[in-house]
Design an enzyme around this catalytic site. Structure first.
Site, PDB file in Angstrom:
ATOM      1  N   LYS A  54       4.584  11.361 -14.857  1.00 44.60           N
ATOM      2  CA  LYS A  54       4.477  12.748 -14.106  1.00 44.60           C
ATOM      3  C   LYS A  54       5.580  14.078 -15.172  1.00 44.60           C
ATOM      4  CE  LYS A  54       2.689  11.190  -9.617  1.00 44.60           C
ATOM      5  NZ  LYS A  54       2.023  12.068  -9.718  1.00 44.60           N
TER       6      LYS A  54
ATOM      7  N   GLU B   1       7.178  18.956  -4.697  1.00 45.17           N
ATOM      8  CA  GLU B   1       6.827  18.592  -3.561  1.00 45.17           C
ATOM      9  C   GLU B   1       7.271  16.204  -4.736  1.00 45.17           C
ATOM     10  OE1 GLU B   1       4.911  18.861  -5.317  1.00 45.17           O
ATOM     11  OE2 GLU B   1       3.739  17.169  -6.224  1.00 45.17           O
TER      12      GLU B   1
ATOM     13  N   SER C  70       0.588   2.983 -15.378  1.00 44.25           N
ATOM     14  CA  SER C  70       1.269   4.896 -15.531  1.00 44.25           C
ATOM     15  C   SER C  70       2.855   4.841 -15.195  1.00 44.25           C
ATOM     16  CB  SER C  70       0.432   5.095 -13.722  1.00 44.25           C
ATOM     17  OG  SER C  70       1.188   4.694 -12.798  1.00 44.25           O
TER      18      SER C  70
HETATM   19  C1  LIG Z   1       4.083   5.836 -11.243  1.00 46.22           C
HETATM   20  C2  LIG Z   1       3.113   6.511 -10.468  1.00 46.22           C
HETATM   21  N1  LIG Z   1       1.814   6.138 -10.318  1.00 46.22           N
HETATM   22  C3  LIG Z   1       0.656   6.813 -10.085  1.00 46.22           C
HETATM   23  C4  LIG Z   1       1.337   7.664  -8.932  1.00 46.22           C
HETATM   24  C5  LIG Z   1       0.224   8.687  -8.195  1.00 46.22           C
HETATM   25  O1  LIG Z   1      -0.261  10.066  -8.625  1.00 46.22           O
HETATM   26  P1  LIG Z   1      -1.231   9.867  -9.914  1.00 46.22           P
HETATM   27  O2  LIG Z   1      -2.322   9.625  -9.012  1.00 46.22           O
HETATM   28  O3  LIG Z   1      -1.575  11.912  -9.768  1.00 46.22           O
HETATM   29  O4  LIG Z   1      -1.510   9.442 -11.252  1.00 46.22           O
HETATM   30  C6  LIG Z   1       2.756   8.335  -8.977  1.00 46.22           C
HETATM   31  C7  LIG Z   1       2.879   9.249  -8.254  1.00 46.22           C
HETATM   32  O5  LIG Z   1       4.382   9.489  -7.707  1.00 46.22           O
HETATM   33  C8  LIG Z   1       3.193   7.475  -9.935  1.00 46.22           C
HETATM   34  O6  LIG Z   1       4.429   7.287  -9.391  1.00 46.22           O
END
Ligand SMILES: Cc1ncc(COP(=O)(O)O)c(C=O)c1O
Lengths: 391, 259
Positions: A85, A107, A373
């Site tokens: 993020k 948000e 992620s």
């Molecule tokens: C660690 C992590 N992965 C994935 C996401 C999902 O978001 P996005 O699909 O935009 O990557 C979030 C959302 O808060 C997150 O904190």
């Protein structure tokens, strides 16, 4: 393709009050995308502050355990603040400063985007307010405190389902009211144009690095890319650079308690086309066009709509979308922790769950890159609660 | 000529201003909404705005959000609001405008929605999250059905936006009096008058003003510089919190000062 659209998806469905701000933002984004000074400043911070490039790690014991394709992890969990993020939050915060805004709002669902934005605000010196649903404040209490430590105000959203979609509604209302002084740092590839493209571009560094890294490690491109899909930013960030390559890509949505229970956030498995929070896309809605409640063990995937580039890629047959249930994600959370010493975010655990299903079906010479992620520290308390363990 | 255009033409000839009250359909029940619409007419309203409940009303403040939640709890849908209009048409000819978010219309199907709304006796539609930039098909279909498509302008609108919105609007132009959401605090300075003068330089269509107008004094001031006054949150609040007699009194006072 019509401007701001991905095929039939996307657009700019917002109240008139916001239209001039979106047009201004689009112009600023197009300008700074090519601005050498801006790009230099961003690259410098990506390196010295976020800690990029994040590593591409071969998960050897995890791979051996699964007994099939080689699994690499793109370690966005190692980025400053613990998730991808920050790539977007920092980019937009720099942009907000350039266009003269004094305040930023965001948000947040899992709290990761809120933490990232609060971090960007502290770094650049801007005022920061973060909207978060009551439900999410409970399950991500650690991140609420982190945001406050960073000097942001966390504003509780106690209306509607009290989760991410309601936090976006409140952010849009705030932005509508304070548009003169405030920039809205939307956290994913969602909402009105130019957000889906702009956020994707700020995240696309993930795929650019991964491509270089896998070529270095293996001398070839991978066979599969796997990423979880909430709004879809970490997935777009990884996929974008590889779209023209002959590689299979899989997006993993939140299957919650199972599609048949109705308690999930799998927009492709259970949704249909609609217009929500600024764009035309796939969403979970009833026959009258009202938005349905969602469920996921992970707050960051617990959302009724998906970024508009994803249905476009789905229709083209470029990306395949599947889902992992809460139970599968929780099992993946534990397995990766034990086999690799890496505690993944519950969101990322959905992508790991797909790798657990996929790798054994493939031969040992195949390569999968999973976008890890985020890290799971924020989820430890929540997982303990689910297991009935008191900390 | 559409009923809405006729009303503004008549008012203009008499140098009068439109009183446009808003109510959320189905709050607290569709029967009560029917009564309230008829009461609006008795109290001298020129046009009535009927809110269609939606789960995520992002242009609305807490008052209308809650009204929508109550209506949704009662099972009210766009389909039922159209049926309510059909029912109301047995009793009244007052111009009726639906205020709805776009997704319910999209899901209903734009063609079918316009045909059914027209058939039921709806005169115009306001969709706050559908700017003219995204409304090409909708505006075309509405025009063919002689249904007014009313678009919004805001304090942030540039001249370029004013041109676009004014040319797409039929019936009237909805000027949003505050940079904000419904029910927020109105700032009564000369900015509304200035903005409306700016709009009039570009378009001769009637301009009605809404968002945040809650007291008779505010209504009076806004009427002085526009062609009509739209009152939403204040009426929704009053309808909920007071007796029929008090409510009627409030409406009559508003009618009195809007001229
Ligand atoms: C660690 C992590 N992965 C994935 C996401 C999902 O978001 P996005 O699909 O935009 O990557 C979030 C959302 O808060 C997150 O904190």
């Amino acid at each position: 393709m019509k401007k701001g659209y991905f095929g039939q998806y996307g657009g700019r469905f917002v109240p008139e009050t916001l239209m001039p701000a979106l047009i201004e933002l689009e112009q600023a984004y197009l300008k700074y995308r090519k601005d050498k000074d801006f790009q230099k400043e961003l690259a410098h911070l990506q390196k010295t502050y976020i800690g990029r490039p994040t590593s591409l790690y071969f998960a050897k014991r995890f791979t051996e355990h699964l007994g099939g394709a080689k699994v690499y992890l793109k370690r966005e969990d190692l980025a400053h603040t613990g998730a991808h993020k920050i790539n977007n939050a920092l980019g937009q915060t720099l942009l907000a400063k350039r266009i003269g805004k004094k305040r930023i709002i965001a948000e947040t669902g899992a709290g990761q985007h809120g933490v990232a934005t609060a971090t960007g605000a502290a770094l650049i010196g801007l005022e920061c307010d973060v909207y978060m649903g009551t439900q999410d404040m409970k399950r991500q209490a650690l991140n609420v405190f982190r945001m406050r430590l960073l000097g942001a105000r966390v504003l509780e959203v106690a209306v509607g389902s009290q989760t991410l979609k309601d936090a976006i509604n409140e952010s849009l209302r705030d932005w509508t009211t304070n548009v003169g002084t405030t920039h809205y740092v939307l956290g994913t590839v969602f909402g009105p144009h130019p957000f889906p493209s702009m956020v994707r571009d700020f995240q696309s560094i993930i795929g650019k690095e991964a491509k270089k890294q896998i070529l270095q490690a293996e001398g070839r491109l991978p066979d599969y890319l796997v990423a979880c899909v909430g709004g879809g930013s970490n997935a777009m960030g990884l996929f974008h650079e590889f779209l023209d390559d002959e590689i299979k890509m899989v997006g993993v949505e939140a299957g919650g308690k199972g599609i048949e229970t109705g308690e999930h956030a799998a927009r492709f498995a259970g949704g249909s086309v609609g217009v929500f929070q600024g764009c035309k896309t796939y969403l979970l809605q009833d026959d009258d066009g009202n938005i349905l409640g969602t469920h996921s063990v992970s707050a960051g995937l617990d959302y009724a709509a998906v970024g508009p580039e994803h249905p476009f890629l789905k229709d083209m047959g470029r990306v395949e979308y599947t889902y992992a249930t809460d139970d599968e994600a929780l099992a993946a959370f534990e397995l990766l922790s034990r086999k690799e010493g890496i505690i993944p975010a519950l969101e990322s655990a959905h992508a790991v769950a797909e790798a657990i299903k996929l790798a054994p079906k493939l031969s040992k010479d195949k390569i999968i890159i999973v976008n890890l992620s985020g890290r799971g520290d924020k989820d430890v308390q929540h997982v303990a609660n689910i297991k009935g363990i008191e900390l | 000529m559409n009923r809405i255009e006729k009303v503004f033409k008549k008012l203009k000839a008499q140098n009068e201003k439109a009183f446009i009250p808003y109510i959320m359909a189905g709050d607290p029940s569709l029967d009560k909404t029917k009564e309230i619409v008829l009461m609006f007419e008795e109290c001298g309203a020129d046009i009535v705005e009927l809110g269609v409940p939606f789960t995520d009303p992002l242009a609305d403040g807490p008052t209308i959000q809650r009204a929508a939640e109550r209506a949704l709890k009662n099972g009210v849908t766009l389909k039922k609001v159209i049926a309510l209009v059909k029912d109301l048409r047995q009793k009244t000819k007052i111009p009726l405008v639906l205020m709805t978010y776009y997704n319910p219309v999209f899901k209903y199907g734009e063609e079918r929605f316009i045909a059914d709304a027209k058939d039921a006796g709806v005169d115009g539609v306001i969709i706050p999250d559908l700017p003219p930039d995204e409304a090409g098909k909708f505006t075309r279909l509405a025009k063919n059905a002689a249904l007014a498509s009313i678009f919004l302008l805001a304090p942030t609108s540039t001249d370029e936006r004013i041109k676009k919105v004014a040319s797409a609007s039929t019936g009237f132009i909805y000027y949003v009096s505050i940079t904000g959401i419904t029910g927020a605090q109105l700032l009564l300075d000369d900015s509304i008058e200035k903005s409306i003068k700016g709009i009039r330089k570009i378009s001769d269509k009637p301009v009605a003003v809404g968002f945040g107008i809650s007291t008779p004094d505010e209504a009076k001031a806004v009427a002085g510089v526009s062609d009509g006054v739209i009152i939403g949150s204040a009426i929704v609040k009053k309808a909920q919190a007071s007796s029929d007699k008090e409510f009627r009194g409030f409406l009559l006072t508003l009618r009195e000062v809007i001229k």
